[in-house]
Design a protein around this motif. Structure first.
Motif, mmCIF file in Angstrom:
data_model
loop_
_atom_site.group_PDB
_atom_site.id
_atom_site.type_symbol
_atom_site.label_atom_id
_atom_site.label_comp_id
_atom_site.label_asym_id
_atom_site.label_seq_id
_atom_site.Cartn_x
_atom_site.Cartn_y
_atom_site.Cartn_z
ATOM 1 N N LEU A 57 14.902 -0.501 5.941
ATOM 2 C CA LEU A 57 13.796 -0.465 6.894
ATOM 3 C C LEU A 57 13.629 0.975 7.381
ATOM 4 C CD1 LEU A 57 11.769 -2.120 8.649
ATOM 5 C CD2 LEU A 57 13.563 -2.222 10.403
ATOM 6 N N LEU A 58 12.429 1.537 7.159
ATOM 7 C CA LEU A 58 12.151 2.902 7.608
ATOM 8 C C LEU A 58 11.250 2.814 8.840
ATOM 9 C CD1 LEU A 58 11.235 4.531 4.148
ATOM 10 C CD2 LEU A 58 13.486 4.442 5.261
ATOM 11 N N SER A 85 0.214 -3.519 2.113
ATOM 12 C CA SER A 85 0.136 -3.276 3.547
ATOM 13 C C SER A 85 0.345 -4.607 4.264
ATOM 14 C CB SER A 85 -1.245 -2.688 3.863
ATOM 15 O OG SER A 85 -1.549 -2.911 5.219
ATOM 16 N N GLY A 86 1.290 -4.655 5.200
ATOM 17 C CA GLY A 86 1.640 -5.898 5.906
ATOM 18 C C GLY A 86 0.439 -6.665 6.425
ATOM 19 N N PRO A 87 -0.421 -6.039 7.261
ATOM 20 C CA PRO A 87 -1.525 -6.802 7.836
ATOM 21 C C PRO A 87 -2.583 -7.231 6.813
ATOM 22 C CG PRO A 87 -1.551 -4.502 8.575
ATOM 23 C CD PRO A 87 -0.289 -4.699 7.812
ATOM 24 N N ALA A 88 -2.590 -6.583 5.637
ATOM 25 C CA ALA A 88 -3.612 -6.932 4.637
ATOM 26 C C ALA A 88 -3.250 -8.202 3.876
ATOM 27 C CB ALA A 88 -3.793 -5.779 3.656
ATOM 28 N N ASP A 111 4.109 -1.586 3.965
ATOM 29 C CA ASP A 111 3.767 -0.700 5.068
ATOM 30 C C ASP A 111 3.377 -1.552 6.279
ATOM 31 O OD1 ASP A 111 3.483 1.723 6.237
ATOM 32 O OD2 ASP A 111 1.616 2.274 5.232
ATOM 33 N N GLU A 112 3.610 -1.030 7.460
ATOM 34 C CA GLU A 112 3.286 -1.743 8.708
ATOM 35 C C GLU A 112 3.817 -3.177 8.669
ATOM 36 O OE1 GLU A 112 -0.470 -0.623 10.788
ATOM 37 O OE2 GLU A 112 -1.148 -0.414 8.717
ATOM 38 N N ALA A 158 8.243 -0.422 6.089
ATOM 39 C CA ALA A 158 7.950 0.735 6.940
ATOM 40 C C ALA A 158 7.290 0.227 8.211
ATOM 41 C CB ALA A 158 7.022 1.709 6.218
ATOM 42 N N THR A 159 7.725 0.763 9.334
ATOM 43 C CA THR A 159 7.153 0.310 10.599
ATOM 44 C C THR A 159 7.093 1.441 11.626
ATOM 45 O OG1 THR A 159 7.435 -1.227 12.445
ATOM 46 C CG2 THR A 159 9.442 -0.532 11.354
ATOM 47 N N THR A 160 6.033 1.411 12.422
ATOM 48 C CA THR A 160 5.960 2.366 13.529
ATOM 49 C C THR A 160 6.601 1.748 14.775
ATOM 50 O OG1 THR A 160 3.734 1.474 13.842
ATOM 51 C CG2 THR A 160 3.895 3.628 12.812
#
Ligand SMILES: Nc1ncnc2c1ncn2[C@@H]1O[C@H](COP(=O)(O)OP(=O)(O)OP(=O)(O)O)[C@@H](O)[C@H]1O
Length: 327
Positions: A57-58, A85-88, A111-112, A158-160
């Protein structure tokens, strides 16, 4: 999300331009030594074991190099990288389709990942642990679970906002690696390399000026660099000095601390509407007319890091440095 120079998020055309500036090997990937040391060991171990690398996990603000690192990991493993992309991903079936296409030791980059829908996320649990998909078919009494075996793969999430990940998902990552903002000296190396790729030469002070005004973020340094390159092209020179950099920064409305108009707007709203705080994120978001998540993920981390705003149990407070900066 607002389109702005300091925004760590990317637009489509920028993505294409960014591809040309991506580090092509680990030696071109500058800084983040703790993250890179861990990854280096994990890649080498996977190669020796001849298995997929452990899931990783980044986390960290946008534009700090998570995607670039994922690409290098896949390259280092000699595997194919699959990016989603996660939300997609709206349906379980969409993610299942991607996962059933993975070959042994491939890398799946999500991503996300914190923005993935919970029902989609759930199929990752058995996939990550046992390389198996458990899919529920039908409803009620006739419902049954179908199992599909998957190739052994590596998941890079990947997560912010790693704090927003559910516990079951977070626990399935063997390594949790956190990206931090880059120091100007590290950014300067990235800027120099990318200026070379763009065919321009930067004077020493010009390079450092961009490095100091890039919010510790390579993607933002690249954006400034592109605008500076435009200046050089229009002026018919390949060499950029401090004068061109200052002119470009002024056009982009970036100040001495690397803050842009939205950053300054956040600080001024806190000062003028809330007398420096404390102010809650909901109130701040309503007054600014900006999405709460965007404030928390894109703007705020750097303002906090620079000590311009402080987080207290009662809300956000403006620091003395911030008050002086916007006065
Ligand atoms: N450590 C690094 N060394 C050299 N260049 C870097 C590094 N990190 C980032 N960059 C540069 O910054 C650009 C953006 O990085 P990248 O897309 O990997 O960020 P990210 O963290 O994945 O962002 P997001 O989470 O928004 O997708 C890259 O194209 C590359 O030019």
């Amino acid at each position: 999300m607002a389109d702005r120079i300091m925004d760590g998020e990317t637009t489509r055309t920028e993505k294409e331009q960014e591809a040309q500036l991506r580090p092509q090997n680990f030696s071109e990937f500058i800084g983040q030594s703790k993250v890179v040391d861990n990854i280096d060991l994990m890649v080498k171990s996977a190669l020796v074991r001849k298995t997929a690398m452990d899931h990783v996990l980044l986390s960290g603000p946008p534009g700090l190099g998570k995607t670039s690192l994922a690409m290098l990991i896949a390259k280092g493993l000699g595997s194919e990288l699959h990016v989603v992309s996660g939300p997609a991903i709206e349906k379980k079936g969409d993610l299942a389709a991607v996962m059933t296409n993975l070959k042994p030791r491939d890398v799946l980059f999500i991503d996300e990942i914190h923005r993935m829908h919970i029902t989609v996320e759930e199929i990752l649990y058995s996939a990550m642990e046992d390389f198996r998909l458990d899919i529920l078919i039908g409803q009620g009494a006739s419902a049954r679970t179908m199992q599909i075996d998957l190739a052994q793969f590596t998941l890079i999430g990947a997560t912010t906002r790693s704090g927003l990940l559910s516990n079951p998902l977070r626990d399935r990552f063997t390594a949790h690696l956190n990206f931090d903002y880059y120091e100007p000296e590290m950014l300067a190396i990235i800027i120099l390399n990318n200026a070379r790729k763009m065919g321009i030469t930067l004077a020493e002070d010009a390079k450092m000026q961009i490095a100091r005004r890039s919010r510790g973020t390579p993607r933002i340094a690249n954006r400034i660099l592109r605008r500076v390159r435009d200046f050089a092209l229009v002026n018919g020179t390949h060499t950029v000095g401090i004068k061109e950099v200052k002119a470009a920064l002024s056009l982009l409305d970036i100040d001495d601390l690397g803050l842009d108009s939205m950053d300054r707007k956040i600080l001024s709203v806190m000062k003028n509407y809330y007398q420096g705080g404390p102010v809650g994120i909901d109130a701040l978001s309503a007054t600014l007319g900006e999405d709460k998540q965007t404030i928390e993920e894109v703007y705020e981390p750097y303002l906090l890091k620079q000590g311009l705003i402080l987080r207290t149990p009662r809300g956000r407070l403006l620091s003395e440095i911030a008050i002086q900066h916007i006065s």
